[in-house]
Design a protein around this motif. Structure first.
Motif, mmCIF file in Angstrom:
data_model
loop_
_atom_site.group_PDB
_atom_site.id
_atom_site.type_symbol
_atom_site.label_atom_id
_atom_site.label_comp_id
_atom_site.label_asym_id
_atom_site.label_seq_id
_atom_site.Cartn_x
_atom_site.Cartn_y
_atom_site.Cartn_z
ATOM 1 N N UNK A 1 0.832 -1.326 -0.079
ATOM 2 C CA UNK A 1 0.159 0.091 0.020
ATOM 3 C C UNK A 1 1.007 1.192 -0.004
ATOM 4 N N UNK A 2 1.927 1.242 0.665
ATOM 5 C CA UNK A 2 2.908 2.294 0.901
ATOM 6 C C UNK A 2 3.495 2.655 -0.550
ATOM 7 N N UNK A 3 3.995 1.417 -1.130
ATOM 8 C CA UNK A 3 4.483 1.679 -2.481
ATOM 9 C C UNK A 3 3.485 2.262 -3.500
ATOM 10 N N UNK A 4 2.392 1.811 -3.525
ATOM 11 C CA UNK A 4 1.524 2.263 -4.116
ATOM 12 C C UNK A 4 1.121 3.827 -4.077
ATOM 13 N N UNK A 5 1.014 4.138 -2.681
ATOM 14 C CA UNK A 5 0.773 5.552 -2.514
ATOM 15 C C UNK A 5 1.764 6.410 -3.000
ATOM 16 N N UNK A 6 2.914 6.034 -2.772
ATOM 17 C CA UNK A 6 4.092 6.696 -3.203
ATOM 18 C C UNK A 6 4.725 6.751 -4.772
ATOM 19 N N UNK A 7 3.672 5.945 -5.438
ATOM 20 C CA UNK A 7 3.978 5.685 -6.754
ATOM 21 C C UNK A 7 5.228 4.981 -7.160
ATOM 22 N N UNK A 8 5.705 3.892 -6.259
ATOM 23 C CA UNK A 8 6.802 3.300 -6.630
ATOM 24 C C UNK A 8 6.486 1.979 -7.365
ATOM 25 N N UNK A 9 7.594 1.278 -7.918
ATOM 26 C CA UNK A 9 7.206 0.120 -8.594
ATOM 27 C C UNK A 9 6.822 -0.863 -7.589
#
Length: 277
Positions: A96-104
């Motif tokens: 969820x954090x990766x998605x929120x920060x637009x990370x791979x």
């Protein structure tokens, strides 16, 4: 960019081991509890440990506030890390954090029981539950200004070099957030004044404080005071000594960070000399 998740229950020792885990995998950047950390420095974000409630802390760690997420995203675009370690309590949280920060997508996951023994995890969770201690994987001086009024302890990490020989490999900070306590605490401006008056009155060359004002802000306290000094003492070194001793005592006794301290010498007095016998 390589995105690695570091997963374990709350209080199991992830932040304590984050720097080591990152170093072992050639990762320079860590996302932990709302902060983007590079090496020993916080480069963006706001710590979830500053929140007043546990729910607020969780929301902060998940970057639910848009401005908070944007702040970290801007830093990521600026630094362009090759790899990043995201700490979370579950697979879903890390993703969820990766998605929120637009990370791979998270391509590798490390679990706390892979890097810590069952006993170490139990000890860490006991410390969290019984003492309310949380670790931030940066030195205390790095977060001191942002945690004014919180109880902070430096935690130095050593590595054995040989028999009886150890090397300092890093420092972390232990913080006790507001939500770890029952209720809250405040320190009045008058208490600050009493501490400073006691310190100043024991410095040779100072007669008294003639005016005092303290303002407590989230980033620290702002102090203005006027002093009456005794004639014959060199003023600049005396003021430097006053500033040093006041800062040390306030930070030691209250955990408050002094943001600014303005000292004005308003007047001098001449001490009467005792007549010779």
């Amino acid at each position: 960019m390589r995105v690695v998740g570091f997963i374990g229950p709350s209080g199991s020792g992830k932040s304590h081991r984050a720097t080591w885990v990152a170093r072992e995998r050639d990762i320079d950047f860590i996302i932990d509890d709302g902060l983007l950390i590079k090496g020993n420095s916080i480069v963006a974000g706001t710590s979830a440990k500053k929140e007043k409630t546990k729910i607020g802390s969780i929301r902060r760690a998940l970057f639910t506030e848009e401005s908070h997420a944007e702040d970290v995203k801007r830093a990521l675009k600026l630094y362009k890390p090759e790899a990043i370690l995201i700490l979370g309590t579950s697979d879903g949280m890390v993703e969820s954090i990766a998605k929120k920060l637009e990370l791979p997508n998270v391509t590798e996951k490390i679990y706390i029981n892979e890097v810590a023994s069952e006993l170490e995890i139990r000890q860490a969770m006991y410390t969290r539950k019984e003492q309310g201690k949380h670790v931030i994987p940066v030195p205390t001086f790095e977060i001191k200004k942002d945690f004014s009024g919180y109880f902070l302890d430096p935690l130095q990490i050593f590595k054995r070099k040989g028999k009886g020989s150890y090397q300092l490999v890093g420092e972390k900070s232990v913080v006790r957030p507001t939500f770890s306590y029952m209720g809250s605490y405040t320190i009045s401006d008058y208490t600050i004044y009493q501490i400073i008056e006691y310190v100043v009155s024991n410095i040779e060359g100072v007669a008294r404080i003639s005016r005092f004002r303290a303002e407590n802000h989230p980033d620290g306290i702002y102090i203005d005071m006027d002093l009456v000094l005794i004639y014959g003492y060199v003023i600049r070194p005396l003021l430097a000594e006053i500033r040093k001793k006041v800062t040390e005592e306030i930070e030691k006794l209250t955990a408050l960070n002094i943001k600014t301290m303005n000292i004005t010498v308003k007047s001098l007095i001449v001490e009467k000399k005792e007549p010779a016998n």
